[in-house]
Design a protein around this motif. Structure first.
Motif, PDB file in Angstrom:
ATOM      1  N   LYS A   1       2.611  12.086   6.399  1.00 42.26           N
ATOM      2  CA  LYS A   1       1.338  11.795   7.054  1.00 42.26           C
ATOM      3  C   LYS A   1       1.155  10.287   7.104  1.00 42.26           C
ATOM      4  O   LYS A   1       1.783   9.542   6.368  1.00 42.26           O
ATOM      5  CB  LYS A   1       0.187  12.381   6.244  1.00 42.26           C
ATOM      6  N   LYS A   2       0.260   9.811   7.948  1.00 38.71           N
ATOM      7  CA  LYS A   2      -0.025   8.383   8.054  1.00 38.71           C
ATOM      8  C   LYS A   2      -0.865   7.898   6.875  1.00 38.71           C
ATOM      9  O   LYS A   2      -0.777   6.761   6.462  1.00 38.71           O
ATOM     10  CB  LYS A   2      -0.778   8.080   9.346  1.00 38.71           C
ATOM     11  N   LYS A   3      -1.698   8.807   6.327  1.00 36.33           N
ATOM     12  CA  LYS A   3      -2.600   8.441   5.244  1.00 36.33           C
ATOM     13  C   LYS A   3      -2.714   9.606   4.269  1.00 36.33           C
ATOM     14  O   LYS A   3      -2.716  10.761   4.663  1.00 36.33           O
ATOM     15  CB  LYS A   3      -3.979   8.107   5.825  1.00 36.33           C
ATOM     16  N   CYS A   4      -2.807   9.286   2.989  1.00 35.83           N
ATOM     17  CA  CYS A   4      -2.969  10.312   1.956  1.00 35.83           C
ATOM     18  C   CYS A   4      -4.376  10.892   2.030  1.00 35.83           C
ATOM     19  O   CYS A   4      -5.363  10.163   2.139  1.00 35.83           O
ATOM     20  CB  CYS A   4      -2.732   9.689   0.588  1.00 35.83           C
ATOM     21  N   CYS A   5      -4.475  12.211   1.981  1.00 32.69           N
ATOM     22  CA  CYS A   5      -5.781  12.860   2.071  1.00 32.69           C
ATOM     23  C   CYS A   5      -6.471  12.929   0.710  1.00 32.69           C
ATOM     24  O   CYS A   5      -7.612  13.356   0.609  1.00 32.69           O
ATOM     25  CB  CYS A   5      -5.643  14.258   2.659  1.00 32.69           C
ATOM     26  N   ASP A   6      -5.748  12.511  -0.353  1.00 31.94           N
ATOM     27  CA  ASP A   6      -6.322  12.415  -1.698  1.00 31.94           C
ATOM     28  C   ASP A   6      -6.781  13.757  -2.259  1.00 31.94           C
ATOM     29  O   ASP A   6      -7.752  13.831  -2.987  1.00 31.94           O
ATOM     30  CB  ASP A   6      -7.476  11.408  -1.697  1.00 31.94           C
TER      31      ASP A   6
ATOM     32  N   ARG B   1       3.540  16.874   2.614  1.00 32.67           N
ATOM     33  CA  ARG B   1       3.705  15.751   3.533  1.00 32.67           C
ATOM     34  C   ARG B   1       3.012  14.480   3.049  1.00 32.67           C
ATOM     35  O   ARG B   1       3.010  13.473   3.750  1.00 32.67           O
ATOM     36  CB  ARG B   1       3.170  16.120   4.916  1.00 32.67           C
ATOM     37  N   CYS B   2       2.429  14.512   1.864  1.00 31.92           N
ATOM     38  CA  CYS B   2       1.710  13.367   1.322  1.00 31.92           C
ATOM     39  C   CYS B   2       2.682  12.198   1.114  1.00 31.92           C
ATOM     40  O   CYS B   2       3.727  12.361   0.481  1.00 31.92           O
ATOM     41  CB  CYS B   2       1.054  13.728  -0.003  1.00 31.92           C
ATOM     42  N   PRO B   3       2.356  11.005   1.648  1.00 32.00           N
ATOM     43  CA  PRO B   3       3.273   9.877   1.481  1.00 32.00           C
ATOM     44  C   PRO B   3       3.462   9.470   0.019  1.00 32.00           C
ATOM     45  O   PRO B   3       4.546   9.035  -0.365  1.00 32.00           O
ATOM     46  CB  PRO B   3       2.626   8.747   2.291  1.00 32.00           C
ATOM     47  N   LEU B   4       2.444   9.651  -0.812  1.00 30.09           N
ATOM     48  CA  LEU B   4       2.580   9.317  -2.234  1.00 30.09           C
ATOM     49  C   LEU B   4       3.572  10.248  -2.921  1.00 30.09           C
ATOM     50  O   LEU B   4       4.421   9.811  -3.693  1.00 30.09           O
ATOM     51  CB  LEU B   4       1.220   9.403  -2.935  1.00 30.09           C
ATOM     52  N   ARG B   5       3.486  11.531  -2.618  1.00 31.49           N
ATOM     53  CA  ARG B   5       4.395  12.506  -3.203  1.00 31.49           C
ATOM     54  C   ARG B   5       5.825  12.264  -2.714  1.00 31.49           C
ATOM     55  O   ARG B   5       6.775  12.309  -3.489  1.00 31.49           O
ATOM     56  CB  ARG B   5       3.968  13.925  -2.860  1.00 31.49           C
ATOM     57  N   MET B   6       5.966  11.977  -1.411  1.00 35.36           N
ATOM     58  CA  MET B   6       7.296  11.746  -0.852  1.00 35.36           C
ATOM     59  C   MET B   6       7.931  10.480  -1.441  1.00 35.36           C
ATOM     60  O   MET B   6       9.121  10.437  -1.689  1.00 35.36           O
ATOM     61  CB  MET B   6       7.229  11.661   0.666  1.00 35.36           C
ATOM     62  N   LEU B   7       7.120   9.446  -1.694  1.00 37.59           N
ATOM     63  CA  LEU B   7       7.619   8.222  -2.313  1.00 37.59           C
ATOM     64  C   LEU B   7       8.102   8.505  -3.730  1.00 37.59           C
ATOM     65  O   LEU B   7       9.181   8.073  -4.138  1.00 37.59           O
ATOM     66  CB  LEU B   7       6.530   7.154  -2.320  1.00 37.59           C
ATOM     67  N   LYS B   8       7.326   9.270  -4.482  1.00 38.70           N
ATOM     68  CA  LYS B   8       7.679   9.605  -5.856  1.00 38.70           C
ATOM     69  C   LYS B   8       8.940  10.452  -5.925  1.00 38.70           C
ATOM     70  O   LYS B   8       9.800  10.242  -6.777  1.00 38.70           O
ATOM     71  CB  LYS B   8       6.518  10.351  -6.520  1.00 38.70           C
TER      72      LYS B   8
ATOM     73  N   GLU C   1      13.792   6.222   5.295  1.00 35.23           N
ATOM     74  CA  GLU C   1      14.199   4.840   5.100  1.00 35.23           C
ATOM     75  C   GLU C   1      13.427   3.930   6.046  1.00 35.23           C
ATOM     76  O   GLU C   1      13.204   4.252   7.207  1.00 35.23           O
ATOM     77  CB  GLU C   1      15.690   4.708   5.384  1.00 35.23           C
ATOM     78  N   GLY C   2      12.983   2.797   5.522  1.00 31.20           N
ATOM     79  CA  GLY C   2      12.228   1.855   6.333  1.00 31.20           C
ATOM     80  C   GLY C   2      10.725   1.994   6.173  1.00 31.20           C
ATOM     81  O   GLY C   2       9.969   1.286   6.826  1.00 31.20           O
ATOM     82  N   TYR C   3      10.273   2.908   5.323  1.00 33.30           N
ATOM     83  CA  TYR C   3       8.840   3.116   5.108  1.00 33.30           C
ATOM     84  C   TYR C   3       8.511   2.977   3.629  1.00 33.30           C
ATOM     85  O   TYR C   3       9.332   3.218   2.761  1.00 33.30           O
ATOM     86  CB  TYR C   3       8.405   4.518   5.556  1.00 33.30           C
ATOM     87  N   THR C   4       7.267   2.578   3.357  1.00 33.89           N
ATOM     88  CA  THR C   4       6.744   2.526   2.004  1.00 33.89           C
ATOM     89  C   THR C   4       5.260   2.871   2.065  1.00 33.89           C
ATOM     90  O   THR C   4       4.703   3.075   3.139  1.00 33.89           O
ATOM     91  CB  THR C   4       6.974   1.148   1.356  1.00 33.89           C
ATOM     92  N   VAL C   5       4.602   2.920   0.910  1.00 32.34           N
ATOM     93  CA  VAL C   5       3.183   3.275   0.839  1.00 32.34           C
ATOM     94  C   VAL C   5       2.425   2.120   0.205  1.00 32.34           C
ATOM     95  O   VAL C   5       2.799   1.630  -0.855  1.00 32.34           O
ATOM     96  CB  VAL C   5       2.973   4.568   0.014  1.00 32.34           C
ATOM     97  N   LYS C   6       1.373   1.674   0.897  1.00 36.61           N
ATOM     98  CA  LYS C   6       0.486   0.638   0.361  1.00 36.61           C
ATOM     99  C   LYS C   6      -0.946   1.080   0.571  1.00 36.61           C
ATOM    100  O   LYS C   6      -1.323   1.429   1.684  1.00 36.61           O
ATOM    101  CB  LYS C   6       0.725  -0.697   1.062  1.00 36.61           C
ATOM    102  N   LYS C   7      -1.720   1.075  -0.502  1.00 35.31           N
ATOM    103  CA  LYS C   7      -3.136   1.475  -0.466  1.00 35.31           C
ATOM    104  C   LYS C   7      -3.305   2.860   0.152  1.00 35.31           C
ATOM    105  O   LYS C   7      -4.159   3.076   1.007  1.00 35.31           O
ATOM    106  CB  LYS C   7      -3.977   0.437   0.283  1.00 35.31           C
ATOM    107  N   ARG C   8      -2.453   3.796  -0.251  1.00 37.15           N
ATOM    108  CA  ARG C   8      -2.476   5.200   0.188  1.00 37.15           C
ATOM    109  C   ARG C   8      -2.173   5.390   1.663  1.00 37.15           C
ATOM    110  O   ARG C   8      -2.442   6.432   2.236  1.00 37.15           O
ATOM    111  CB  ARG C   8      -3.807   5.878  -0.149  1.00 37.15           C
TER     112      ARG C   8
END
Length: 56
Positions: free
Chosen positions: A6-11, A18-25, A31-38
């Motif tokens: 997703k573009k933004k974490c729904c918290d 599909r949560c970017p925080l979960r996928m990062l963990k 590749e080429g993506y990271t998470v900043k401020k959810r």
């Protein structure tokens, strides 16, 4: 094919697949993506694996 983040974490609890925080963990973020401020952000300079600056 893994789900696209997703573009933004729904918290929400529990986190969706599909949560970017979960996928990062879990290491499944594309590749080429990271998470900043959810929020999902694209990294500008993605180092290529084939070229190496140390090789002389």
């Amino acid at each position: 094919m893994p789900p696209k983040p997703k573009k933004k974490c729904c918290d929400s609890k529990p986190k969706c697949k599909r949560c970017p925080l979960r996928m990062l963990k879990n290491g499944t973020l594309p590749e080429g993506y990271t998470v900043k401020k959810r929020k999902l952000v694209k990294i500008k300079d993605v180092p290529s694996k084939s070229s190496s600056k140390r090789a002389a």
